[in-house]
Every structure is written in C-alpha cells, then in structure tokens.
Design a protein around this motif. Structure first.
Motif, short mmCIF file in Angstrom:
data_model
loop_
_atom_site.label_atom_id
_atom_site.label_comp_id
_atom_site.label_asym_id
_atom_site.label_seq_id
_atom_site.Cartn_x
_atom_site.Cartn_y
_atom_site.Cartn_z
N SER A 79 0.81 -1.22 0.00
CA SER A 79 0.00 0.00 0.00
C SER A 79 0.84 1.27 0.00
O SER A 79 0.28 2.38 0.02
CB SER A 79 -0.95 0.01 1.20
OG SER A 79 -0.24 -0.02 2.42
N CYS A 137 -1.29 -6.05 11.54
CA CYS A 137 -1.64 -4.71 12.00
C CYS A 137 -2.69 -4.72 13.11
O CYS A 137 -3.06 -3.66 13.62
CB CYS A 137 -2.12 -3.85 10.82
SG CYS A 137 -3.34 -4.65 9.76
N ASN A 147 -1.67 -1.10 7.63
CA ASN A 147 -2.19 -2.25 6.88
C ASN A 147 -1.15 -3.34 6.85
O ASN A 147 0.05 -3.07 7.00
CB ASN A 147 -2.54 -1.85 5.44
CG ASN A 147 -3.59 -0.78 5.36
OD1 ASN A 147 -3.28 0.37 5.08
ND2 ASN A 147 -4.84 -1.13 5.61
N ALA A 183 -2.51 -5.23 2.25
CA ALA A 183 -3.49 -4.17 2.55
C ALA A 183 -4.93 -4.65 2.59
O ALA A 183 -5.86 -3.88 2.33
CB ALA A 183 -3.36 -3.01 1.55
N ASP A 184 -5.14 -5.90 2.95
CA ASP A 184 -6.53 -6.35 3.12
C ASP A 184 -6.94 -6.31 4.58
O ASP A 184 -8.11 -6.54 4.90
CB ASP A 184 -6.75 -7.74 2.51
CG ASP A 184 -6.06 -8.87 3.25
OD1 ASP A 184 -5.17 -8.58 4.08
OD2 ASP A 184 -6.39 -10.04 3.00
N ARG A 185 -6.01 -5.97 5.48
CA ARG A 185 -6.34 -5.83 6.89
C ARG A 185 -6.01 -4.41 7.36
O ARG A 185 -5.21 -3.72 6.76
CB ARG A 185 -5.56 -6.84 7.74
CG ARG A 185 -5.85 -8.28 7.36
CD ARG A 185 -5.25 -9.23 8.37
NE ARG A 185 -5.42 -10.62 7.97
CZ ARG A 185 -5.47 -11.63 8.81
NH1 ARG A 185 -5.34 -11.43 10.11
NH2 ARG A 185 -5.61 -12.86 8.37
N HIS A 186 -6.61 -4.01 8.46
CA HIS A 186 -6.45 -2.66 8.97
C HIS A 186 -6.10 -2.69 10.45
O HIS A 186 -6.47 -3.61 11.19
CB HIS A 186 -7.74 -1.87 8.78
CG HIS A 186 -8.93 -2.52 9.44
ND1 HIS A 186 -9.74 -3.44 8.78
CD2 HIS A 186 -9.44 -2.42 10.70
CE1 HIS A 186 -10.68 -3.85 9.60
NE2 HIS A 186 -10.53 -3.26 10.78
N GLY A 243 -8.46 -3.11 3.45
CA GLY A 243 -7.92 -2.41 4.62
C GLY A 243 -7.78 -0.92 4.41
O GLY A 243 -7.76 -0.15 5.38
N LEU A 244 -7.71 -0.48 3.16
CA LEU A 244 -7.53 0.94 2.86
C LEU A 244 -8.79 1.74 3.15
O LEU A 244 -8.73 2.81 3.77
CB LEU A 244 -7.10 1.11 1.41
CG LEU A 244 -5.73 0.52 1.08
CD1 LEU A 244 -5.59 0.27 -0.42
CD2 LEU A 244 -4.61 1.43 1.57
N THR A 296 -9.22 2.01 6.98
CA THR A 296 -8.40 3.01 7.68
C THR A 296 -8.92 4.41 7.40
O THR A 296 -9.03 5.24 8.31
CB THR A 296 -6.93 2.91 7.26
OG1 THR A 296 -6.81 3.06 5.83
CG2 THR A 296 -6.32 1.58 7.67
#
Length: 553
Positions: A239, A280, A302, A306-309, A411-412, A415
């Motif tokens: 990301s 994260c 992330n 970037a699929d998690r936050h 995740g983007l 956030t």
C-alpha cells in the motif's frame, strides 16, 4: 506463551536470508507424498515457505496451470489481473505465473514498472472491468498476507472479485496436486522474457482508478475540514504507493511511515510469539506505531497486501478489531442514507456478539458465516450485504450509493473510514465504543493460539456436535453447539458452543500450523477465563490418544 522478544525490534539473528530463500524457491522440489508439501487452499489461498518446500516454483507453476485450465473450462476469456505484495517470494512467484499464463494464451495485466499491488485493488479492477465489458475478468493475488517474511501465498479471485469459494478452490487444488504428482508434465510455460514480449501480457495502472474512485465511498471533505494530522504505516507492504497517491490526490496532511520495501522486514517489532509478522491488529507487531500515537490525531496501518487494517487513536491506542468493526457498522448504518434496513451485516461466527446487539438495536439482520471473507463476496457483489467483516481486522462495505466497491477485504477503506468517523462525530473511536458498552454491556473477548499437527487440525475440522458430551460451559447451560454457520449453513470447520452470556469457538488455522480458541463473555473477565479453560480441556480430550477413535472424522 508470550515471547520475551514480543514488541521489540527484530534482532539481526531473526532476519531471513533472502538470497537463500529465493534460491530454495527455484531449487527445492516438493515431495508429493508429504501432505505438508502439497498444494492446500486454506481460508485464503495456498501459503507456505520455500525453506519448507511448501511454496516453491513447482507449486506456483502447478497452481497457475490449474487456474488457466479452470478459466478456459468456465469460458472466462477476459483479462486475468495479477498482483503481488512485498514478500520476497512474491516477485519470483509472479514471474512464474506470468510464464505459464502466456504459454496458455491467457491475457493478463500486471502492474507497471513492477509496482506492488494490494489485494483490494485487484478486486476493484476485476469489478470495474466486468461492469463495462464481458463479465469474465478474474484475478490472482500473490501474497501470504501478514505471514512471516519467509512465506509466500497464492490466491485466486473469480469474476465476482472476491476470494474463490471452496467449490472453486477444491477443483484448483485437486488439479494442481495432480500436476505436481505428474512432475509438472502438464504445465505449459515459456521464458519470462518471451512472455513479456508476447501479446498476452500488458501493464496496467491499478492505483489511479482506485484512488480517484475513493471519493465515492469516503468523505474526504469531512476529513480535510477536521484538519487532522494523520499517519499511515503500510508496514513495508504493497500500500506504499497507494497512500502516496491518496495523500497527493486528496491533499491530506498525512505522514507515511516505513515507505519502502524491505524483504527482511527488519523495521518490524516482533509478534507475541517472537516471530516477524506484519499483523496490523497485533499490539506487539504495531509497537513502533503505538509509540507515535500522541504525535497524530489518528494513525493507521495495513498488512503487506493491505486487506487488513489497524487503527491507533490517542485515547484508545490500538483499537481492538472487534471494537472497530462495531463502530464502523454503527456509523455506516446511521450516517449513510442508502444504508437501509434492507441491507444485512455480515460477520464471521468468531466475531464479537457486540455486533449482534448493535444490529438488533438498529433493526438490521446479521448474516453469520464461517471464517473466511469468501463467504461475503457474493452478498457484497449482489448488493444485499452492506458490510462484511472478520475479527481478524478484515472488512469491506458498499459505496455511498449502496453499490459494490470491493468483494475482497479492503484495509484501505477501513483506515480511511476511521478518519471520516472521527471527523464527522468529533469523537475518538474508543469513546464511541465505550458508549456501546454502557448501552449493551461490556464484552470480554480473547483468542488463544496453540500449535497443532496436521492430524489434530483434521480432527478439529471434521468434528460433529455429538463429539462434545457436555451440558454446561462457564457455569451456564449450553444453548447451542454449532458445526454449521447460522447465516449460510456452511460447515464451520470446527465447533462453536453458545450460552446465554458467552460462547467459545475452536477451529484449525487455514494458513498456519496452529488451532485457535475464540471466546467471549458478557459477564466478566473471570467468566471468560473459565470458558477458555474449559475449552482447552475439551481440546486436550479430543487430541488425546484415548479419544482419537471416538472423534467422528
């Protein structure tokens, strides 16, 4: 057991030898007779390590060939989008996949200039393509998510844009293992150079269309008007360039932490077990960002794809994923005019029951499914699921007009939504959740991870309700013992026991050699501990030699 190194910067001795890892990717050949070295699609694709002969070029060649054959069988003749994250094995794996796709005459799109591509951008690209042209574009994401630096991963996303369901992955897995067994004789491939020169490989800008469309799902005007000082930490993941573009395009006052790829991830603080893990949602992995919380109005991170936050606020520190899911659901269904009661909220059965209480109060139906975001993909795609979220800090939701955004974890947007929530409400995420506890009761929630062999994981995955011969849990009468999810009737791959004020779920990990015990109490920490202790005793009984013959496998 908590490692004494948890939360501390990674010592040099813990860093991987990147050169050896990549050499092993090409040189090691898996032994098909060993289960641990076969292709195995868990909750989110095939994962493994070249060091352990569980993620080598042979695996990638076999899986990609299986995907190519599946595409042709299904008539998916549009472009195949391929993205990769910043794990050391991801670039070699993408190169291997490109070689096979070109040889099979599959048109593929890869990022320009070798740029890394987050999982949600692949989902977004598939869906945008399928709106305009033949609805048969699909994708591959090469990532092991938040797993350690030595790992690699491979995930297939069909034309609905989300992770492939088990009916698809079982076919791909079976065919890939047949190919491995036959020593890759059925794999078609050309040299990487020849593949790039062919008509089948094109470069694509994944970032610009995604970033420009974010205004259709996030209120950037509110964020700017709040004059927040923000920090975004990609954790050295894919990301990085996306956040750079977001900062530039929307003129945000946002610092980007760790804005570079480091295949050893030497900047990370170690996770609870002393391993490097770009998780994260872990306070130990996020220790560096937590130290900066007073410098910013809001900080977030992330994992590598970037699929998690992970959300960090001045008052709340690292917000518990279940707490943030609860706040996000409440906010969307009270502040988005198109988020009506006709939409459902998707949650996994190991997510907090606080979500159920909030939704009941709002008059919204909860759609409870097994672990795995694939169970939400079709509902988001068809537009009857307004939000889908997992306790492991993965979620996605519909656009402002209640149309589909992504059908994979994003995740983007999660956030960025946290910044919108704080800007619009004027409250810290932690304070909003505290109000829920006053209204609906305090939740005491925890997860325990423990090592598990393949045999133990198999036993747990195939349990029947009558394998558990108890009537009480935590001094409360058991109301339900579930092996299938209430929302879609799909097998849990484990067990959930429910009482009036608590529950426990036991299931094997689909990506690591561990099993997990999730538990929640709405009474007290002591009640939670009692539930956990009893669950551990249940597990000991199931795994003991004396009980093997009684477990219904």
């Amino acid at each position: 057991m908590l490692s004494p190194l948890a939360g501390k910067l990674t010592p040099h001795s813990k860093l991987i030898d990147v050169a050896s890892l990549i050499a092993d990717y090409y040189e090691y050949e898996p032994d098909y007779s060993l289960e641990s070295q076969k292709v195995s699609f868990g909750t989110s694709g095939h994962r493994g390590s070249a060091f352990k002969k569980s993620f080598n070029e042979a695996h990638v060649l076999a899986i990609t060939q299986a995907v190519c054959e599946y595409k042709k069988k299904m008539g998916y003749n549009s472009v195949l989008y391929i993205g990769k994250d910043t794990h050391a094995l991801s670039t070699p794996a993408q190169m291997s996949a490109v070689r096979v796709c070109a040889a099979n005459g599959i048109h593929i799109a890869i990022a320009k200039d070798g740029i890394y591509t987050p999982t949600p951008l692949i989902s977004f690209a598939i869906l945008e393509h399928n709106k305009k042209e033949q609805a048969t574009a699909d994708g591959i994401v090469i990532t092991p998510s938040h797993n350690p630096p030595s790992d690699g991963g491979f995930k297939y996303n069909p034309p609905n844009g989300g992770p492939a369901d088990t009916d698809v992955t079982s076919l791909i897995e079976k065919r890939a293992n047949e190919i491995l067994k036959n020593n890759l004789e059925d794999v078609a491939f050309v040299s990487y150079e020849k593949a790039l020169q062919s008509q089948y490989v094109t470069e694509y800008d994944f970032i610009t269309p995604y970033v420009e469309a974010l205004s259709k799902i996030i209120d950037f005007k509110a964020i700017k008007n709040a004059k927040f000082k923000l920090a975004a930490d990609p954790l050295g993941g894919s990301s990085i360039q996306v956040y750079e573009k977001i900062k530039e395009y929307y003129h945000l006052d946002m610092d980007i932490i760790h804005p570079y790829a480091d295949f050893t991830f030497s900047f990370m603080t170690l996770d609870h077990d002393g391993k490097i893990r770009m998780d994260c949602s872990s306070p130990y992995a996020m220790a560096s960002l937590l130290k900066l919380k007073e410098k910013y109005d809001l900080a977030f991170a992330n994992d590598t794809d970037a699929d998690r936050h992970g959300i960090v606020t001045p008052k709340g520190g690292l917000i518990n994923p279940n707490h943030y899911l609860s706040v996000a659901i409440w906010y969307l269904f009270t502040h988005r005019k198109n988020f009506t009661k006709d939409l459902k909220v998707g949650k996994t059965l190991v997510s907090s029951s606080m979500i159920d209480r909030i939704c009941a109060n709002l008059g919204i139906e909860v759609y409870e499914v097994p672990v795995g975001f694939k169970w939400f993909a079709q509902g988001l795609f068809e537009g009857w699921l307004g939000f889908g979220g997992e306790e492991s800090a993965g979620a996605s939701f519909l656009r402002n007009d209640a149309s589909v955004w992504t059908t994979d974890k994003d995740g983007l947007i999660m956030t960025l939504l946290s910044a919108e929530i704080m800007a619009v409400t004027g409250k810290d995420i932690a304070d909003i959740y505290a109000e829920f506890e006053k209204e609906f009761g305090a939740s005491y929630y925890a997860r325990i991870d423990a090592p598990a062999t393949l045999e133990q994981k198999k036993i747990l995955k195939n349990l029947n309700a009558d394998s558990i011969d108890i009537q009480m849990l935590g001094d409360e009468k058991i109301e339900k013992i579930l092996t299938k999810a209430s929302g879609n009737g799909a097998a849990i791959g484990g067990l959930k026991i429910v009482t009036q004020n608590g529950w426990v779920a036991m299931r094997p990990s689909g990506t690591e050699d561990i099993y997990k015990i999730y538990a929640e109490s709405f009474l007290s920490k002591e009640h939670l501990s009692a539930i956990q202790k009893e669950a551990q005793e249940i597990m000991k009984g199931l795994f003991s030699e004396a009980r093997f013959s009684n477990a219904k496998v």
